[in-house]
Write a protein that holds these residues in place. Structure first.
Motif, PDB file in Angstrom:
ATOM      1  N   ALA A 126       0.795  -1.232   0.000  1.00 16.63           N
ATOM      2  CA  ALA A 126       0.000   0.000   0.000  1.00 16.63           C
ATOM      3  C   ALA A 126       0.821   1.272   0.000  1.00 16.63           C
ATOM      4  N   MET A 127       1.917   1.293   0.726  1.00 17.69           N
ATOM      5  CA  MET A 127       2.592   2.562   0.976  1.00 17.69           C
ATOM      6  C   MET A 127       3.105   3.264  -0.283  1.00 17.69           C
ATOM      7  N   PRO A 128       3.569   2.552  -1.304  1.00 20.65           N
ATOM      8  CA  PRO A 128       3.997   3.272  -2.516  1.00 20.65           C
ATOM      9  C   PRO A 128       2.849   3.977  -3.242  1.00 20.65           C
ATOM     10  N   LEU A 129       1.618   3.615  -2.929  1.00 24.81           N
ATOM     11  CA  LEU A 129       0.457   4.182  -3.619  1.00 24.81           C
ATOM     12  C   LEU A 129      -0.176   5.347  -2.869  1.00 24.81           C
ATOM     13  N   VAL A 130       0.184   5.523  -1.608  1.00 22.40           N
ATOM     14  CA  VAL A 130      -0.469   6.533  -0.766  1.00 22.40           C
ATOM     15  C   VAL A 130      -0.001   7.923  -1.188  1.00 22.40           C
ATOM     16  N   GLY A 133       0.899  13.588   1.930  1.00 27.85           N
ATOM     17  CA  GLY A 133      -0.020  14.292   2.815  1.00 27.85           C
ATOM     18  C   GLY A 133      -0.966  13.390   3.572  1.00 27.85           C
ATOM     19  N   CYS A 134      -1.157  12.171   3.083  1.00 29.79           N
ATOM     20  CA  CYS A 134      -2.009  11.218   3.804  1.00 29.79           C
ATOM     21  C   CYS A 134      -1.143  10.440   4.792  1.00 29.79           C
ATOM     22  N   PRO A 135      -1.437  10.527   6.084  1.00 31.16           N
ATOM     23  CA  PRO A 135      -0.579   9.846   7.062  1.00 31.16           C
ATOM     24  C   PRO A 135      -0.718   8.328   6.983  1.00 31.16           C
ATOM     25  N   VAL A 136       0.405   7.657   7.207  1.00 33.97           N
ATOM     26  CA  VAL A 136       0.440   6.192   7.223  1.00 33.97           C
ATOM     27  C   VAL A 136       0.878   5.729   8.597  1.00 33.97           C
ATOM     28  N   TRP A 137       0.118   4.812   9.145  1.00 33.40           N
ATOM     29  CA  TRP A 137       0.480   4.136  10.397  1.00 33.40           C
ATOM     30  C   TRP A 137       0.893   2.717  10.027  1.00 33.40           C
ATOM     31  N   PHE A 138       2.154   2.386  10.270  1.00 36.87           N
ATOM     32  CA  PHE A 138       2.701   1.066   9.973  1.00 36.87           C
ATOM     33  C   PHE A 138       2.776   0.276  11.278  1.00 36.87           C
ATOM     34  N   ASP A 139       1.860  -0.669  11.445  1.00 38.47           N
ATOM     35  CA  ASP A 139       1.897  -1.559  12.609  1.00 38.47           C
ATOM     36  C   ASP A 139       2.804  -2.737  12.258  1.00 38.47           C
ATOM     37  N   MET A 140       4.082  -2.560  12.537  1.00 39.67           N
ATOM     38  CA  MET A 140       5.065  -3.590  12.211  1.00 39.67           C
ATOM     39  C   MET A 140       4.816  -4.861  13.017  1.00 39.67           C
ATOM     40  N   VAL A 141       4.242  -4.727  14.192  1.00 34.07           N
ATOM     41  CA  VAL A 141       3.922  -5.810  15.132  1.00 34.07           C
ATOM     42  C   VAL A 141       5.198  -6.342  15.774  1.00 34.07           C
ATOM     43  N   CYS A 175      12.961   0.932   5.049  1.00 35.44           N
ATOM     44  CA  CYS A 175      12.339   1.770   4.020  1.00 35.44           C
ATOM     45  C   CYS A 175      10.897   2.106   4.389  1.00 35.44           C
ATOM     46  N   LEU A 176      10.142   1.118   4.806  1.00 32.38           N
ATOM     47  CA  LEU A 176       8.730   1.328   5.139  1.00 32.38           C
ATOM     48  C   LEU A 176       8.583   2.210   6.378  1.00 32.38           C
ATOM     49  N   SER A 177       9.428   2.004   7.357  1.00 36.37           N
ATOM     50  CA  SER A 177       9.352   2.799   8.580  1.00 36.37           C
ATOM     51  C   SER A 177       9.694   4.252   8.321  1.00 36.37           C
ATOM     52  N   ALA A 178      10.672   4.493   7.433  1.00 35.29           N
ATOM     53  CA  ALA A 178      11.052   5.865   7.112  1.00 35.29           C
ATOM     54  C   ALA A 178       9.917   6.617   6.430  1.00 35.29           C
ATOM     55  N   ALA A 179       9.052   5.888   5.706  1.00 31.64           N
ATOM     56  CA  ALA A 179       7.953   6.530   4.979  1.00 31.64           C
ATOM     57  C   ALA A 179       6.689   6.682   5.811  1.00 31.64           C
ATOM     58  N   VAL A 201      15.148   6.613  11.525  1.00 27.97           N
ATOM     59  CA  VAL A 201      13.765   6.932  11.892  1.00 27.97           C
ATOM     60  C   VAL A 201      13.776   7.604  13.259  1.00 27.97           C
ATOM     61  N   PRO A 202      13.187   8.798  13.393  1.00 29.59           N
ATOM     62  CA  PRO A 202      13.154   9.463  14.705  1.00 29.59           C
ATOM     63  C   PRO A 202      12.578   8.540  15.777  1.00 29.59           C
ATOM     64  N   VAL A 203      13.212   8.525  16.944  1.00 29.15           N
ATOM     65  CA  VAL A 203      12.823   7.567  17.977  1.00 29.15           C
ATOM     66  C   VAL A 203      11.388   7.784  18.441  1.00 29.15           C
TER      67      VAL A 203
END
Length: 409
Positions: A126-130, A133-141, A175-179, A201-203
């Motif tokens: 999903a993230m390459p398509l967002v 300006g639209c926020p992404v929450w990545f639940d890496m788990v 990569c995903l976390s940075a985005a 990635v900022p802590v």
């Protein structure tokens, strides 16, 4: 009220295994205050009957649902192709074209206020398509790259393949976390590990949102007390490699000592799958049984006097430990299984790693049922205090409010 597009790599219903439990409770809670588009894969044909109950549970918040069926052969072929393209094999196992086509349509027809990607598999789709300006929450788990690295610690062809997967997943996680605007993990230790492995990635962007347990479903008062002090249970999906590893280790190194001292001891391995474990169980001394798939895991825990969690390889937070504690059963776990659980070793559960120490702990609890009951009561109190879903989900409300500018209900 926000509109949230959610991607998850496995149909999140019924909530009867680790990844489904977390995804379901997040979705069920978000559906109370927000509208949802949900895309997921179905990799088990038996789950087809669960689509309608999931829709009913999330209605009327569920605006759109996309379920992409994927067979075992498709997953294997996708993983093989990923081997030669540089992608993680675990990502390639889930075909992207149909899901990405649906995501594009949903982004254009009803732009979301937030995109939630549960797992790296979902995030890379999903993230390459967002749009910007639209926020992404990545639940890496979990930090999956660390899990693959642990699998690759040995020798042989499979270990080399695991090490390759660990490197590829680590690059994808970075990569995903940075985005993403926020990255969440299942426990504070797992979040701290992610911060160490994601230096760019900022802590403060990496947060812990724990797992909980449904205390109404896992309620010991709904069941009779166990009838024998030497009845043990291990719960989990027995097609999952760490669960198989745990049982092989326990049956080889701990169980013979227990049976020698308590010939009537019984071990029940409750959970779907596990055909590969069958010969090991058949050779084990004493009374060892596999149930296969179960409808009510709480009932199997209730029938046991002690819950064991002898995991050797574990990431994140173990639902089997939370569920055993919620059922007021004494839990004997390794330190790997204890990680992330907000419970005190020696007070709320027993944490031991050496085979002889685990056998001694089990035999001591069998010999002193009163002490075992007291440990179980403290276990349920600890779970009620730290791992009940309502308290955990308040953190979800705050996170969504921060990302969307919406006010938590």
């Amino acid at each position: 009220m926000a509109h949230i597009l959610v991607l998850v790599h496995r149909l999140p219903y019924p909530p009867n295994k680790g990844d489904k439990i977390r995804a379901f409770h997040l979705l069920d809670h978000l559906a109370r205050s927000h509208s949802l588009d949900l895309g997921c894969y179905m990799d088990d044909p038996a789950d087809a009957v669960q689509i309608a109950p999931l829709k009913a549970r999330l209605r009327p918040a569920l605006a759109a649902l996309k379920v992409v069926k994927v067979s075992k052969s498709t997953r294997w072929l996708g993983a093989l192709m990923a081997l030669f393209t540089g992608r993680p094999l675990s990502f390639g196992a889930y075909p992207a074209r149909a899901m990405r086509r649906w995501v594009r349509r949903r982004l254009s027809s009803r732009p979301p206020d937030l995109v939630l990607c549960i797992s790296g598999v979902s995030a890379h789709l999903a993230m390459p398509l967002v749009p910007n300006g639209c926020p992404v929450w990545f639940d890496m788990v979990d930090v999956d790259s660390a899990k693959w690295a642990a699998y690759g610690a040995g020798g042989g062809l499979m270990a080399a393949l695991y090490r390759l997967e660990a490197r590829r997943v680590a690059r994808a996680e970075a990569c995903l976390s940075a985005a993403a605007r926020r990255v969440s993990l299942v426990s504070e230790p797992e979040a701290e590990l992610a911060r160490q492995r994601l230096p760019d990635v900022p802590v403060d962007r990496v947060v812990a949102i724990g797992n909980g347990v449904d205390l109404s479903a896992f309620d010991p008062d709904r069941y009779a007390a166990p009838d024998a002090p030497d009845h043990l249970v291990f719960t989990g999906d027995m097609d999952y490699a760490p669960n198989q590893e745990a049982m092989r280790w326990f049956l080889a190194h701990v169980w013979p000592t227990v049976v020698a001292a308590r010939p009537h001891a019984r071990l029940v391995i409750a959970g779907r799958g596990g055909a590969a474990l069958g010969p090991v169980v058949a050779r084990a001394p004493g009374d060892v049984r596999q149930t296969g798939a179960v409808e009510d895991m709480a009932a199997h825990i209730a029938a046991a006097a002690i819950v064991i969690a002898p995991l050797q390889t574990a990431r994140g937070l173990q639902n089997k430990v939370l569920e055993g504690m919620a059922m007021a059963r004494p839990v004997v776990a390794t330190s790997a299984a204890h990680e992330g659980i907000l419970a005190v070793a020696g007070k709320d559960l027993m944490v031991v790693d050496a085979p002889a120490d685990m056998a001694d702990s089990l035999l001591g609890l069998m010999a002193e049922p009163g002490r075992a009951r007291a440990l179980g009561e403290r276990a349920r109190a600890a779970v009620h205090h730290h791992h009940a879903w309502p308290a955990i989900l308040k953190n979800v409300d705050r996170l969504v409010a921060e990302l969307t500018g919406d006010q938590p209900a």
